[in-house]
Design a protein around this motif. Structure first.
Motif, PDB file in Angstrom:
ATOM      1  N   PHE A 112     -20.166  17.356 -24.886  1.00 27.21           N
ATOM      2  CA  PHE A 112     -20.179  16.600 -23.633  1.00 27.21           C
ATOM      3  C   PHE A 112     -19.175  15.440 -23.681  1.00 27.21           C
ATOM      4  O   PHE A 112     -18.511  15.131 -22.700  1.00 27.21           O
ATOM      5  N   ASN A 113     -19.050  14.814 -24.848  1.00 28.27           N
ATOM      6  CA  ASN A 113     -18.161  13.658 -24.990  1.00 28.27           C
ATOM      7  C   ASN A 113     -16.677  14.031 -24.901  1.00 28.27           C
ATOM      8  O   ASN A 113     -15.820  13.153 -24.812  1.00 28.27           O
ATOM      9  N   ASP A 127     -33.463  19.094 -14.954  1.00 33.27           N
ATOM     10  CA  ASP A 127     -34.265  19.776 -15.971  1.00 33.27           C
ATOM     11  C   ASP A 127     -33.453  20.100 -17.223  1.00 33.27           C
ATOM     12  O   ASP A 127     -33.607  21.183 -17.810  1.00 33.27           O
ATOM     13  N   ILE A 128     -32.595  19.178 -17.641  1.00 30.59           N
ATOM     14  CA  ILE A 128     -31.772  19.409 -18.817  1.00 30.59           C
ATOM     15  C   ILE A 128     -31.934  18.314 -19.863  1.00 30.59           C
ATOM     16  O   ILE A 128     -31.920  18.591 -21.061  1.00 30.59           O
ATOM     17  N   MET A 129     -32.139  17.056 -19.439  1.00 30.33           N
ATOM     18  CA  MET A 129     -32.140  15.975 -20.424  1.00 30.33           C
ATOM     19  C   MET A 129     -33.290  16.096 -21.428  1.00 30.33           C
ATOM     20  O   MET A 129     -33.172  15.652 -22.569  1.00 30.33           O
ATOM     21  N   PHE A 138     -26.385  11.444 -23.722  1.00 26.13           N
ATOM     22  CA  PHE A 138     -26.338  12.259 -22.517  1.00 26.13           C
ATOM     23  C   PHE A 138     -26.133  11.400 -21.276  1.00 26.13           C
ATOM     24  O   PHE A 138     -25.253  11.663 -20.449  1.00 26.13           O
ATOM     25  N   VAL A 139     -26.942  10.345 -21.134  1.00 21.38           N
ATOM     26  CA  VAL A 139     -26.819   9.476 -19.957  1.00 21.38           C
ATOM     27  C   VAL A 139     -25.493   8.727 -19.983  1.00 21.38           C
ATOM     28  O   VAL A 139     -24.835   8.561 -18.946  1.00 21.38           O
ATOM     29  N   GLU A 140     -25.084   8.285 -21.163  1.00 22.61           N
ATOM     30  CA  GLU A 140     -23.799   7.598 -21.280  1.00 22.61           C
ATOM     31  C   GLU A 140     -22.662   8.493 -20.797  1.00 22.61           C
ATOM     32  O   GLU A 140     -21.759   8.047 -20.077  1.00 22.61           O
ATOM     33  N   ASN A 141     -22.684   9.769 -21.181  1.00 23.48           N
ATOM     34  CA  ASN A 141     -21.636  10.687 -20.764  1.00 23.48           C
ATOM     35  C   ASN A 141     -21.721  11.037 -19.284  1.00 23.48           C
ATOM     36  O   ASN A 141     -20.693  11.225 -18.626  1.00 23.48           O
TER      37      ASN A 141
END
Length: 250
Positions: A112-113, A127-129, A138-141
């Protein structure tokens, strides 16, 4: 079994869902809520660049392409099988198949990064986190790939939902996914779905707000669309929302 193997197994179990999609393009309550929100947003912008993280059975991808006027949609998923099935679904059922749409394989914990920053007007993460190892990353990205002023639409299960609270009181494990088989039979979890359907984390609405704000995302709205008695549920979201959907702005 690693992450990719787990989700490839899950796709093989659900493969018939791709082939039995409603040809009349029925849109469920959750997706209808998202479409209506984005249609309003689209009226204020000439073109929306949208990222859909984890494309599921392709129903939302298809609805986005068929419902919005001008769209550039990029879908990401860990499963190459799922991507192939959704690409075929869109080719067969999207009214304008030549719309700007592409899909990429992506492990949200390790790849993701690598995405460039400031790419999208909207990031949809439904429905992924609860499935990723690193919720902070995840939220940062999600925030990083959004343009300034962009919108994150995110949904996760609420472990504080009243059904889970009552079950826990009686000594039952809160199941935020599903047994995907006979209730109480762990064999289907072991062989194909992972513990609690592969859910690794539990969330509550206040903690979600805190997490999103930590990465520069301001809460705009929280609802549980597609559920019965929605007006009643809106009175006590922390207790009555089973799968809160949060809209936040960067």
């Amino acid at each position: 079994m690693d992450q990719k193997q787990l989700y490839e197994l899950q796709v093989s179990e659900k493969k018939e869902n791709f082939n039995n999609q409603d040809t009349k393009n029925h849109i469920n309550g959750r997706d209808k809520f998202i479409i209506e929100y984005l249609q309003d947003l689209e009226n204020r912008k000439k073109e929306l660049k949208i990222a859909e993280l984890s494309i599921g059975d392709g129903s939302l991808s298809r609805a986005l392409l068929n419902s919005l006027k001008i769209i550039e949609l990029t879908g990401f998923d860990i499963s190459s099988t799922r991507i192939a099935e959704v690409e075929k679904l869109i080719e067969d059922t999207v009214l304008e198949p030549k719309r700007k749409v592409r899909f990429y394989e992506c492990n949200f914990d390790t790849q993701f990064n690598l995405l460039n920053p400031d790419l999208f007007d909207v990031v949809i993460a439904l429905d992924i986190m609860e499935h990723v190892f690193d919720v902070f990353g995840f939220v940062e990205n999600c925030s990083r790939i959004l343009k300034q002023g962009g919108i994150l639409i995110i949904r996760v299960p609420n472990v504080a939902y009243i059904k889970h609270r009552v079950g826990l009181f009686f000594g039952n494990l809160p199941i935020t996914a599903s047994w995907f088989g006979n209730k109480g039979d762990l064999s289907i979890w072991r062989d194909r779905w992972g513990w609690d359907g592969g859910h690794l984390h539990y969330f509550t609405i206040p903690l979600l707000y805190q997490l999103l704000k930590q990465y520069g995302l301001q809460i705009q709205l929280c609802r549980d669309p597609g559920t019965q008695f929605s007006r009643f549920r809106n009175l006590l979201p922390e207790l009555l929302y089973s799968n809160p959907l949060i809209i936040a702005k960067k």
